[in-house]
Design a protein around this motif. Structure first.
Motif: not given
Ligand code: SF4
Length: 141
Positions: A2-4, A44-53, A62-69
């Motif tokens: 699967t693509v996360r 679908i996942v919460s937090g950084p995914d396969d694109i962020c890796a 910036h992948c953990h930033n509150a604004s991104v969440c």
């Protein structure tokens, strides 16, 4: 396999034309676009995914930033509302032509774009949508 994907990337994948933060980020994203275009299932996942890796080891991640969440939450709500099903952590969906067309129709109409508020890529995404998503790399085969 699967693509996360984190929820706001359900929107970003609609306008991806090969641009990104770094060459490694873009190369990885292009491989993911190919997988999505071949119909590989999304989880679908919460937090950084396969694109962020590729960004995670960098100082500017910036992948953990509150604004991104917050962006994820807005996208999850919009997509859930549109599809009439949960679009949260663990949800699995297949990016077939029908789903991509529906998401793109609503993206272009602006009805699922609250997550895009203050995004640095907004202008590019507006342009891609305004040109009928010409040149996008996630397209069902
Ligand atoms: S404007 Fe930003 S959050 Fe919205 S689809 Fe484009 S890249 Fe993703």
């Amino acid at each position: 396999m699967t693509v996360r994907l984190r929820a706001h990337h359900l929107l970003c994948m609609l306008t991806f034309v090969g641009e990104g933060y770094t060459p490694a980020f873009t190369a990885n994203y292009i491989r993911i676009a190919e997988r999505l275009s071949s119909g590989e299932e999304i989880e679908i996942v919460s937090g950084p995914d396969d694109i962020c890796a590729p960004l995670l080891s960098g100082r500017s991640a910036h992948c953990h930033n509150a604004s991104v969440c917050t962006r994820d939450a807005a996208a999850a709500e919009a997509v859930s509302c549109l599809l009439g099903m949960p679009a949260g952590d663990g949800t699995r969906i297949v990016p077939d032509g029908k789903l991509l067309a529906r998401l793109r129709r609503n993206f272009a109409a602006g009805t699922i774009r609250r997550a895009c508020t203050d995004c640095e890529w907004s202008e590019l995404c507006d342009t891609v949508a305004g040109h009928g998503f010409k040149g996008v790399l996630v397209a069902a085969r």
